[in-house]
Design an enzyme around this catalytic site. Structure first.
Site, PDB file in Angstrom:
ATOM      1  NE  ARG A  46      79.878 -26.414  18.789  1.00  0.00           N
ATOM      2  CZ  ARG A  46      77.969 -25.809  20.078  1.00  0.00           C
ATOM      3  NH1 ARG A  46      78.016 -25.960  20.789  1.00  0.00           N
ATOM      4  NH2 ARG A  46      77.171 -26.558  19.083  1.00  0.00           N
ATOM      5  CD  GLU A  99      77.254 -27.455  25.972  1.00  0.00           C
ATOM      6  OE1 GLU A  99      75.635 -27.700  25.547  1.00  0.00           O
ATOM      7  OE2 GLU A  99      78.241 -27.522  25.576  1.00  0.00           O
ATOM      8  CB  VAL A 155      69.679 -26.736  24.395  1.00  0.00           C
ATOM      9  CG1 VAL A 155      68.687 -28.123  24.081  1.00  0.00           C
ATOM     10  CG2 VAL A 155      68.401 -25.699  23.656  1.00  0.00           C
ATOM     11  NE  ARG A 210      57.747 -18.014  14.082  1.00  0.00           N
ATOM     12  CZ  ARG A 210      56.241 -18.068  14.787  1.00  0.00           C
ATOM     13  NH1 ARG A 210      55.762 -16.309  14.116  1.00  0.00           N
ATOM     14  NH2 ARG A 210      56.678 -18.113  15.815  1.00  0.00           N
ATOM     15  CG  ASP A 258      80.423  10.549  40.912  1.00  0.00           C
ATOM     16  OD1 ASP A 258      80.640   8.679  39.979  1.00  0.00           O
ATOM     17  OD2 ASP A 258      80.202   9.883  41.946  1.00  0.00           O
TER      18      ASP A 258
END
Lengths: 438, 438, 438
Positions: free
Chosen positions: A89, A163, A196, A241, A393
């Protein structure tokens, strides 16, 4: 000449389960490329389908020139051994020509054949794109880089991070724009949500600061991918976590046709590589009125262990109670009720069985067959046999093919995961799953 | 020259919390402008960000010519003192040239500088628009009015009510259309949903006659606003008694990036002016399996007062029960479980603290820091200390900025609310909140 | 000349409740057209608004030429007597010119006036369409067929199955494209979702293999219909046994403005013909905190029979308990609380009453009136009188008109259902419902 249709996927991989980002240069370390070097050694279920050396948000702005050099160095050294695709990136912003030019320079630099990385790179990821004209600016830079370095036009894949509201809308135009002679947008590969920054762009607020779930964005990304032959990938799941939450998000995504997700750690990579693959063993579910709970598979019987549902045999029938609501039922009514309350999650083995059975029937000239699935359900020591019939089907068969096609794509492109797949399913199921439907 | 990007807001206000409508002429009153006159005197939290003298649905068709005169009279007299923006709604319909021409005449009349109202007016609201070509017809009338009255081209803001499927689709075209030399659509300001007429246009039916929630419409309006630099506002909430429901709707809207809402009464204005501002004090939430409940803040302890969740200390650990499901846990497991079940709603003070802390770290060269938040949770007299770590990077910081930017926009544009804000947050928090991020 | 607006429906029927498919040729039967012949005899509530002899998925590929002949034969023989519209589905695929050409040949054949079927046919259904250019290819074939057979250009209705992301996106372009001189897309009639193939096209996966609910697709189909003056119809509901589930799906669809649904059996046709019509009698609902439950109408009293909500009179007030949460309330507070918890589902009679009342007030010059509805609610033998006031203005009236307009459309176009409607509502309500609003 076979004309390409947009509904076919355009690149080697038809599915991407995992999109794993790594900072390209970390300040204060003796070797700023340490994390990159470490990630380049991943293999098997810990290695993502797409590895993204991240020279944007994961890397401090002051370190990005060094990051570009690190990408070149590490990929040139270790790219040959890396088991899957690599798409760095780079920086980009719809509102900043300075950032766009910096991104162009980084691509031009990283793709220089003399530096030895480009032969192991599959493409680049462009963040913060805006409307379709902004996507075309990035595509044009790819074309110039390809021309400058003697690469085939369109050979570098371009993926984008969705984004902004503008980028979400642009996905509706792709199908129209991709065929035009003035661009090479056929190079597009992945549409990746970035929730974000999207939340910031949409100016959304939640009381706790948690990200909204953005179901419409994810639908539109999946639809954009479907209409233009691309691959839809969801954004990062921050709470590392919370494995259960990550899995729930993936189940939700899969029901939208978004089969890939960002991974922030090798642990998340393992989870996300496994999530869209059918389970190794089937299981029965019972809807207790508030949620679907797993029944305990005790060989011949599927046993309910909760206390919201209870069942009692009376002299002339049954009393079924769900969360306090009692019903008096005869045996047929009880069976009917349990059929409504239960569902079966088929294993890979089950799915392959059903597909083979349908294929055999079709070859024999039958267009639709009933697939039976039987079980003995036990609630409070009362055992009831149930059996469901589902009509299959051609359309049912085709829709059931999706997880199998994904498996086959993984099997073909990820030999480093063959052992894991054999461990999971057994050799014989793996073999049948690679053959079915072909 | 700095090119304008569509992602910047184009008008004075970057946020609109409240869109308050008032009938322009009421039949049978001695003074038909009585309600208008009364509303023009609102100040402080009772005064909306945008006041809409409503010469459309709120006013009987036979009274609308008189209503236009009342707008002129009341705004000329009291507009100078009114603390925020004034955007009258005039008549319009995508299917009726007669209605459109009437709307044009009313704008031409109200905007006449000789009548003294236009200097206090910020724009007009156009209801019942259809596809983008219909929006252009309205824009052209604005341009003609501006030219006729010697006003700057584009100086009158145009806002629209989205109350048809066609208008919903048109929001996807705005970004492309706004730059064209043949229109002045940059004058667009607010996109306001109108769910009653939208429900009619979509031909939706609910058993009780209640309005559907239309989540996709609200998403698309927010996205349209994001992509074109506009402001998204939700439609009226009819059940004026139901303050709780109004707040829930606003929380839901905020998670979509729709920070403004229609208000039908000064009471609703007060609620809606406060809703998107961060709370004055933080609070802890506990998820009891069915909903998130507030914990009772008793100084050092956050106490659970419900009966769905219970906690017991045993000799060697704990038993946590949630809605009847019991788990035996050691202390670490319990802490982990409580971390998953709890969440914190930060106050304005907390948000500013975190932002300042991140800014300081960033200035010192650190790109990401952990924000810790600790609490003692008490359930059935058993107290457990928990602490969460949340990573903040530039993107987290930017997303957290939204409510603060809204606060700053309010503070800059609404001096009449300074006292209320100081009462709510205290002078020192207000001061820090106006400074942070700049 | 009155210009047509896209918001008007373009065909005889403004509403379609039921879209009933029948295989056109079944192998192994003595008479391969047996099912077609049987379906052609349906009348009354068992007869759908649109009957679809299905020469695509419901019929084996090898039987489709014979199926086309069967359509011609059965429709020529029985079409005159069939009480509603007939739109055969032929084969088509966005990715296969062979399939498209086959579909064209079938239309050309079936529409041949010499064969006697076309005078009873209203149009054709095109499955598997892609982007708008693919829709135009189908439209062009319709135009050629019309020209070839001397039919008026545009006289054959075209309906499409939305079963790809590309087709979902195309619905956003219809309004723009339908006016162009180079096509006859005004012939479009129904937009019908096809969730099985859509799920395949989107590559969605669910654990049990059940179809995702696709709320966004259904919204976008309803919106596309609204913007282009078409009719939105949902896809098949496979679990034929599950009447309750079918009804819930229809209630959900209706709240999206999708008032029609596919029916696979005459039993489903009956359900779906009734579902969008207002009920014959009204009823009160009580929200018990988990769901809305019907109160038992005992003449003057509405009695709660569940055990989640309880009510007790104390010396100086009341204790109301909902799922274990107790509140002490005085009489006014209790009444307020019950107002929030209850809702009324109006009958056809109630709706017509309210509309007539509003019309009378409007004729007398009043723009908004309060509609009162009172009831005595009984919980645990404690009786409380409540009364709700709902403001009705022109917009409320217009939105309430949708189910009545649907009823009127049914009444005008389905004389074979007059007896059923009279049985359901009584002659007097039927008469008033056909008159109101005109």
């Amino acid at each position: 000449m076979t004309a390409r249709t947009h509904d076919e996927r355009l690149h080697d991989r038809e599915f991407v389960r995992t999109f794993f980002t790594t900072p390209t240069a970390v300040e204060g370390e003796e070797d700023s490329a340490k994390m990159l070097r470490s990630a380049s050694g991943l293999q098997g279920m810990e290695a993502p389908d797409v590895w993204v050396p991240d020279n944007e948000d994961a890397t401090a702005p002051s370190m990005r020139d060094e990051g570009a050099q690190n990408i070149v160095e590490v990929v040139a050294a270790n790219g040959e051994e890396f088991p899957s695709e690599i798409h760095p990136r780079i920086v980009w912003h719809r509102d900043s020509p300075e950032t766009r030019y910096q991104g162009f320079q980084h691509i031009l630099d990283i793709a220089d054949p003399e530096k030895g990385a480009i032969e192991h790179l599959d493409g680049f990821v462009i963040p913060e794109v805006g409307g379709i004209d902004d996507w075309k600016k990035a595509d044009e830079f790819f074309t110039i880089v390809e021309n400058e370095h003697g690469l085939d036009e369109g050979s570098l894949a371009m993926s984008v991070i969705i984004e902004s509201g503008a980028a979400e809308l642009a996905m509706g135009d792709l199908r129209e724009e991709m065929g035009k002679p003035t661009n090479n947008l056929e190079r597009l590969f992945m549409l990746v949500d970035g929730e974000v920054d999207y939340t910031k762009d949409m100016r959304a607020i939640t009381p706790t600061g948690d990200l909204p779930a953005w179901p419409e964005l994810r639908h539109n990304t999946s639809r954009g991918a479907s209409a233009a032959g691309l691959i839809a990938v969801d954004g990062p799941y921050d709470d590392i976590r919370d494995v259960e939450g990550y899995r729930e998000r993936m189940t939700d995504n899969q029901a939208k046709g978004m089969l890939g997700i960002w991974s922030l750690t090798p642990g998340q990579v393992v989870e996300a590589n496994q999530a869209p693959l059918p389970p190794e063993s089937g299981r029965w579910l019972l809807d207790d009125g508030t949620q679907q709970v797993d029944l305990d598979d005790q060989g011949d019987e599927q046993v309910y262990g909760g206390d919201r549902v209870s069942l009692e045999e009376t002299g002339d029938g049954y009393v079924l109670s769900v969360g306090g609501d009692e019903q008096e039922l005869d045996e047929d009514e009880l069976r009917e009720e349990l059929l409504d309350m239960t569902a079966y999650v088929p294993s890979m083995d089950d799915i392959v069985d059903s597909m083979e059975e349908f294929e055999a029937a079709r070859d024999a000239g039958t267009g639709a067959i009933a697939m039976e699935r039987a079980a003995t359900i036990v609630i409070d020591d009362v055992a009831i046999d149930i059996a469901t019939d589902r009509m299959w089907d051609e359309a049912t068969y085709q829709a059931a093919m999706t997880p199998v096609s994904l498996f086959q794509d993984v099997y073909e492109n990820r030999p480093d995961q063959h052992d894991d797949l054999a461990d999971r399913y057994g050799e014989s199921v793996v073999e049948r799953a690679t053959d079915v439907g072909n």
